[in-house]
Motif scaffolding. Sequence first.
Motif, PDB file in Angstrom:
ATOM      1  N   GLU A  77       4.798   4.696   3.682  1.00 40.15           N
ATOM      2  CA  GLU A  77       6.187   5.090   4.521  1.00 40.15           C
ATOM      3  C   GLU A  77       6.245   4.206   6.000  1.00 40.15           C
ATOM      4  OE1 GLU A  77       5.957   8.502   7.330  1.00 40.15           O
ATOM      5  OE2 GLU A  77       5.386   8.925   5.932  1.00 40.15           O
ATOM      6  N   ILE A  78       7.685   4.151   5.910  1.00 41.25           N
ATOM      7  CA  ILE A  78       7.718   3.228   7.099  1.00 41.25           C
ATOM      8  C   ILE A  78       8.799   4.301   7.481  1.00 41.25           C
ATOM      9  CG2 ILE A  78       9.003   1.628   7.805  1.00 41.25           C
ATOM     10  CD1 ILE A  78       8.050  -0.440   5.635  1.00 41.25           C
ATOM     11  N   ARG A  79       8.699   4.105   8.824  1.00 35.56           N
ATOM     12  CA  ARG A  79      10.006   5.207  10.391  1.00 35.56           C
ATOM     13  C   ARG A  79      10.430   4.279  11.286  1.00 35.56           C
ATOM     14  NH1 ARG A  79       5.726  10.027  12.175  1.00 35.56           N
ATOM     15  NH2 ARG A  79       5.430  10.698  10.150  1.00 35.56           N
ATOM     16  N   PHE A  80      11.635   4.306  10.727  1.00 37.77           N
ATOM     17  CA  PHE A  80      12.655   3.972  12.043  1.00 37.77           C
ATOM     18  C   PHE A  80      13.162   4.272  13.251  1.00 37.77           C
ATOM     19  CE2 PHE A  80      11.957   2.062   7.532  1.00 37.77           C
ATOM     20  CZ  PHE A  80      12.329   0.516   7.548  1.00 37.77           C
ATOM     21  N   GLU A  81      13.105   3.683  14.275  1.00 39.77           N
ATOM     22  CA  GLU A  81      13.715   4.493  15.141  1.00 39.77           C
ATOM     23  C   GLU A  81      14.141   3.498  16.384  1.00 39.77           C
ATOM     24  OE1 GLU A  81      12.884   7.904  19.201  1.00 39.77           O
ATOM     25  OE2 GLU A  81      12.050   8.207  17.137  1.00 39.77           O
ATOM     26  N   GLY A  88       1.260   1.616  10.111  1.00 39.04           N
ATOM     27  CA  GLY A  88       0.898   1.829   9.316  1.00 39.04           C
ATOM     28  C   GLY A  88       0.312   0.830   8.001  1.00 39.04           C
ATOM     29  N   TYR A  89      -0.229   1.464   6.870  1.00 40.61           N
ATOM     30  CA  TYR A  89      -0.888   0.313   6.702  1.00 40.61           C
ATOM     31  C   TYR A  89       0.418   0.064   4.905  1.00 40.61           C
ATOM     32  CZ  TYR A  89      -5.247   0.299   9.188  1.00 40.61           C
ATOM     33  OH  TYR A  89      -5.938  -0.015  10.487  1.00 40.61           O
ATOM     34  N   TYR A  90       0.061  -0.854   4.060  1.00 39.45           N
ATOM     35  CA  TYR A  90       0.749  -1.111   3.608  1.00 39.45           C
ATOM     36  C   TYR A  90      -0.535  -1.653   2.307  1.00 39.45           C
ATOM     37  CZ  TYR A  90       4.553  -3.821   0.059  1.00 39.45           C
ATOM     38  OH  TYR A  90       5.060  -3.373  -0.683  1.00 39.45           O
ATOM     39  N   PRO A  91      -0.521  -0.961   1.093  1.00 40.12           N
ATOM     40  CA  PRO A  91      -1.175  -0.862   0.113  1.00 40.12           C
ATOM     41  C   PRO A  91      -0.803  -2.627  -1.030  1.00 40.12           C
ATOM     42  CG  PRO A  91       0.633   0.730  -0.685  1.00 40.12           C
ATOM     43  CD  PRO A  91       0.685  -0.078   0.881  1.00 40.12           C
ATOM     44  N   THR A  92      -2.259  -2.835  -0.944  1.00 42.00           N
ATOM     45  CA  THR A  92      -1.624  -3.870  -2.285  1.00 42.00           C
ATOM     46  C   THR A  92      -3.360  -3.784  -3.741  1.00 42.00           C
ATOM     47  OG1 THR A  92      -3.639  -5.655  -0.778  1.00 42.00           O
ATOM     48  CG2 THR A  92      -1.033  -5.627   0.039  1.00 42.00           C
ATOM     49  N   PRO A  93      -3.239  -4.931  -4.212  1.00 41.64           N
ATOM     50  CA  PRO A  93      -4.527  -4.570  -4.660  1.00 41.64           C
ATOM     51  C   PRO A  93      -6.252  -5.262  -4.383  1.00 41.64           C
ATOM     52  CG  PRO A  93      -2.399  -5.764  -6.305  1.00 41.64           C
ATOM     53  CD  PRO A  93      -2.463  -6.254  -4.900  1.00 41.64           C
ATOM     54  N   MET A  94      -5.683  -5.839  -3.782  1.00 41.25           N
ATOM     55  CA  MET A  94      -6.918  -6.018  -2.246  1.00 41.25           C
ATOM     56  C   MET A  94      -7.123  -5.269  -1.278  1.00 41.25           C
ATOM     57  SD  MET A  94      -7.165  -9.184  -3.891  1.00 41.25           S
ATOM     58  CE  MET A  94      -7.175 -11.032  -4.596  1.00 41.25           C
ATOM     59  N   GLY A  95      -6.181  -3.879  -1.312  1.00 38.69           N
ATOM     60  CA  GLY A  95      -7.167  -3.411  -0.422  1.00 38.69           C
ATOM     61  C   GLY A  95      -5.480  -3.262   0.812  1.00 38.69           C
ATOM     62  N   PRO A  96      -5.834  -2.355   1.407  1.00 40.17           N
ATOM     63  CA  PRO A  96      -4.703  -2.035   2.492  1.00 40.17           C
ATOM     64  C   PRO A  96      -4.870  -2.898   3.559  1.00 40.17           C
ATOM     65  CG  PRO A  96      -6.129  -0.419   2.946  1.00 40.17           C
ATOM     66  CD  PRO A  96      -6.316  -1.151   1.389  1.00 40.17           C
ATOM     67  N   ILE A  97      -2.955  -3.565   3.941  1.00 36.74           N
ATOM     68  CA  ILE A  97      -2.673  -4.108   4.615  1.00 36.74           C
ATOM     69  C   ILE A  97      -2.200  -3.658   6.026  1.00 36.74           C
ATOM     70  CG2 ILE A  97      -1.480  -6.699   5.452  1.00 36.74           C
ATOM     71  CD1 ILE A  97      -1.886  -7.072   2.790  1.00 36.74           C
ATOM     72  N   GLU A  98      -3.063  -3.795   7.225  1.00 34.62           N
ATOM     73  CA  GLU A  98      -2.159  -3.002   8.608  1.00 34.62           C
ATOM     74  C   GLU A  98      -0.450  -4.631   8.650  1.00 34.62           C
ATOM     75  OE1 GLU A  98      -3.137  -2.360  12.870  1.00 34.62           O
ATOM     76  OE2 GLU A  98      -3.623  -3.488  12.852  1.00 34.62           O
ATOM     77  N   ILE A  99       0.467  -2.739   8.693  1.00 36.21           N
ATOM     78  CA  ILE A  99       2.124  -3.150   8.957  1.00 36.21           C
ATOM     79  C   ILE A  99       2.908  -2.863  10.452  1.00 36.21           C
ATOM     80  CG2 ILE A  99       2.490  -0.999   7.695  1.00 36.21           C
ATOM     81  CD1 ILE A  99       4.629  -2.688   6.227  1.00 36.21           C
ATOM     82  N   GLU A 100       3.101  -3.719  11.180  1.00 35.72           N
ATOM     83  CA  GLU A 100       3.826  -2.930  11.819  1.00 35.72           C
ATOM     84  C   GLU A 100       5.437  -3.633  11.970  1.00 35.72           C
ATOM     85  OE1 GLU A 100       2.016  -3.501  16.393  1.00 35.72           O
ATOM     86  OE2 GLU A 100       3.889  -5.149  16.608  1.00 35.72           O
ATOM     87  N   VAL A 101       5.599  -2.437  12.198  1.00 36.19           N
ATOM     88  CA  VAL A 101       7.562  -2.413  11.842  1.00 36.19           C
ATOM     89  C   VAL A 101       8.510  -2.225  13.589  1.00 36.19           C
ATOM     90  CG1 VAL A 101       9.575  -1.359  11.487  1.00 36.19           C
ATOM     91  CG2 VAL A 101       7.345  -2.115   9.343  1.00 36.19           C
ATOM     92  N   LEU A 102       9.054  -3.494  13.893  1.00 37.04           N
ATOM     93  CA  LEU A 102       9.963  -2.542  15.154  1.00 37.04           C
ATOM     94  C   LEU A 102      10.911  -2.643  15.441  1.00 37.04           C
ATOM     95  CD1 LEU A 102      10.527  -2.798  17.638  1.00 37.04           C
ATOM     96  CD2 LEU A 102      10.116  -5.286  18.153  1.00 37.04           C
ATOM     97  N   THR A 103      11.996  -1.631  15.103  1.00 38.60           N
ATOM     98  CA  THR A 103      13.447  -1.564  14.582  1.00 38.60           C
ATOM     99  C   THR A 103      14.209  -2.330  15.909  1.00 38.60           C
ATOM    100  OG1 THR A 103      12.648   0.672  13.594  1.00 38.60           O
ATOM    101  CG2 THR A 103      15.275   0.130  13.954  1.00 38.60           C
TER     102      THR A 103
END
Length: 141
Positions: A77-81, A88-103
């Motif tokens: 899930e990603i939120r935009f504002e 949040g976290y982005y799932p990968t085969p190696m495990g979750p990776i931290e994700i940061e989104v700036l709108t």
Amino acid sequence: MKETMVKISANQVSDEQGEDTMEFITEAKLYEKNGALYLIYEESELSGIPGCRTRLKVKDDKVQMKRFGEGAGIGNEIRFEKGKRFTGYYPTPMGPIEIEVLTNSLVNNITYEDKGSLDIDYSISLKGLLEGRNRLNITLM
């Protein structure tokens, strides 16, 4: 609920991978619930996540994107504002990776009665792997 066609254009720019543009047209379902518009569509081979369904919840100047199904991972899930950061976290085969989104900007012209478009410009960082800027345009046809 009504069916509509949508044109999805995504542009990604990163130092590591250069510029990549993807565009496709697909069927979508559009409905209204509790003052928000929901747009649901199937991803394609072009998006890199076939078998995945994307749900956008659009309310005023806020958008929540959630993916379900094969390749979507759990809790994708990603939120935009505009002007706000989402972590949040982005799932990968190696495990979750931290994700940061700036709108950087968000322009919502979608209405249930009319055609319209949604434009989102955002910066994204997958910690330690990728940083870039993306532009997403979804146009109801």
